[in-house]
Design an enzyme around this catalytic site. Structure first.
Site, mmCIF file in Angstrom:
data_model
loop_
_atom_site.group_PDB
_atom_site.id
_atom_site.type_symbol
_atom_site.label_atom_id
_atom_site.label_comp_id
_atom_site.label_asym_id
_atom_site.label_seq_id
_atom_site.Cartn_x
_atom_site.Cartn_y
_atom_site.Cartn_z
ATOM 1 N N ARG A 104 -24.114 28.558 5.640
ATOM 2 C CA ARG A 104 -23.774 27.173 5.920
ATOM 3 C C ARG A 104 -22.860 27.185 7.139
ATOM 4 O O ARG A 104 -22.067 28.125 7.314
ATOM 5 C CB ARG A 104 -23.027 26.530 4.738
ATOM 6 N N GLU A 149 -24.423 19.315 11.131
ATOM 7 C CA GLU A 149 -25.871 19.194 11.408
ATOM 8 C C GLU A 149 -26.305 17.735 11.402
ATOM 9 O O GLU A 149 -25.799 16.965 10.588
ATOM 10 C CB GLU A 149 -26.652 19.996 10.365
ATOM 11 N N HIS A 163 -31.929 24.770 11.168
ATOM 12 C CA HIS A 163 -31.850 24.899 9.699
ATOM 13 C C HIS A 163 -33.249 24.970 9.068
ATOM 14 O O HIS A 163 -33.654 24.069 8.333
ATOM 15 C CB HIS A 163 -31.042 23.740 9.078
#
Ligand code: NAP
Ligand code: 8YV
Length: 325
Positions: free
Chosen positions: A233, A262, A280
């Site tokens: 993360r 993000e 991602h």
């Protein structure tokens, strides 16, 4: 039709929407003309929530709006977007989608790692831009003789480690404790492991417990030939410290699939040509996203039929979280 009512805040893959609608009465919040009015009307009856990894944390202030809530079935193995501790204290079980994505995420990690070490995206651009016609592509770093340090030797971390072994790499790891059955050298401190390895891969959960584990000190320890790969993360790494270390060439390069905010990627990272940046996509194949979606549905279906959740998270063990009737 079941009288169990489930809420979805935003669109999920069709397989999930159809599966949840087949086993419960599904409310699609994003379709409501007036979302607050819809919430006020249905909140007292909602017993299930199906959710994906959104950007907003689903804490007590949101979950607490649903007095009859029993289960949150979440898409993704990471559930740092849900306050599972709060849920556990309030008799709500949280489920995630472990294991079905291990191979996919490990494949992506290795693709990213090889791309960074051998500068493969840059080599592709080199050919397309006609630069090969003028000079050969520069020699790159190599995996030969390299040690991989895994931060978080869990389900995915172990799958990555096995791939590294197949590539002839030495593997070491760091976590909160040594694992008796792991055939790799354990480092009790992350900085210690960073000093000992060439490529550091982060694959822990996100959330407060792992916030900025990879900081300036760790990057310094990784050193000028070191490569940092983040598939965990964005919160696990101090992004400002990473940008500074990359800019000053205190580490060689980085491959990132995840970011602090993000989908916003800092301009400084985008402008550094020697990095490899992914949006991602660790688990992002149809095969694996279908398997994850099916597990979201299966968790709900099993729960509704009284057989309990299939994959409850550690903070909400089953049946300990069962709400008193
Ligand atoms: P897992 O099996 O629970 O493994 C997590 C590992 O992290 C464990 O080995 C744990 O070891 C370690 N860990 C936890 N807290 C730590 C801490 N504070 N300090 C150091 N190590 C810590 O989880 P998984 O299924 O492998 O998934 C791991 C994570 O990968 C997910 O939570 C998610 O954030 C991320 N992920 C990303 C993508 C992507 O698309 N990029 C896809 C899937 C998953 P100890 O308990 O020994 O500390
Ligand atoms: C998902 C992930 O794409 O499983 C996870 O933790 O990060 C990814 O596999 C994401 O959670 C979906 O929102």
């Amino acid at each position: 039709m079941s009288d169990f009512e489930t809420l979805m805040f935003s669109p999920m893959p069709p397989l999930v929407v159809e599966g949840v609608a087949a086993c419960s009465r599904l409310h699609k919040l994003w379709e409501a003309a007036d979302r607050e009015a819809m919430l006020a009307e249905i909140a007292p009856r909602i017993r299930g929530i199906a959710t994906g990894g959104g950007h907003a944390t689903m804490g007590g202030e949101i979950l607490g709006r649903f007095p009859k809530l029993e289960i949150v079935s979440s898409f993704g193995v990471g559930y740092d977007h849900i306050d599972a501790t709060w849920a556990g204290k309030h008799g709500i079980v949280v489920t995630n989608t472990p294991d079905v994505l291990n191979d996919e995420v490990a494949d992506t990690t290795f693709g990213l790692l090889l791309s960074v070490v051998r500068q493969l995206p840059q080599a592709d651009r080199y050919v397309r831009e006609g630069r090969w016609l003028k000079a050969p592509f520069p020699l790159t770093a190599s995996l030969r003789g390299r040690t991989l340090g895994v931060l978080g030797l869990g389900r995915i971390g172990r799958t990555i480690a096995r791939r590294a072994e197949a590539f002839g790499m030495k593997v070491v790891y760091h976590g909160r404790r040594a694992q008796d059955d792991a055939p790799y050298l354990y480092y009790p401190t992350l900085a210690g492991m960073a000093r000992a390895c060439d490529i550091l891969v982060a694959i822990t959960p996100g959330g407060p417990a792992t916030k900025h584990l990879v900081n300036a000190e760790v990057l310094e320890a990784l050193g000028p030939n070191g490569i940092f790969i983040n598939v965990a993360r964005g919160s696990v790494c101090d992004q400002e410290a990473l940008i500074a270390a990359l800019r000053d060439r205190r580490i060689l390069s980085a491959g990132l699939d995840v970011y602090a905010d993000e989908p916003n990627v800092p301009r400084e990272l985008i402008e550094m040509e020697h990095l490899v940046l992914l949006p991602h996509v660790g688990s992002g194949t149809k095969h694996t996203r279908d398997a994850m979606g099916q597990l979201v549905v299966d968790n709900l279906r099993s729960f509704i039929s009284g057989r309990g959740p299939l994959t409850p998270v550690a903070e909400t063990p089953w049946p300990a979280t069962r709400r008193a009737p």
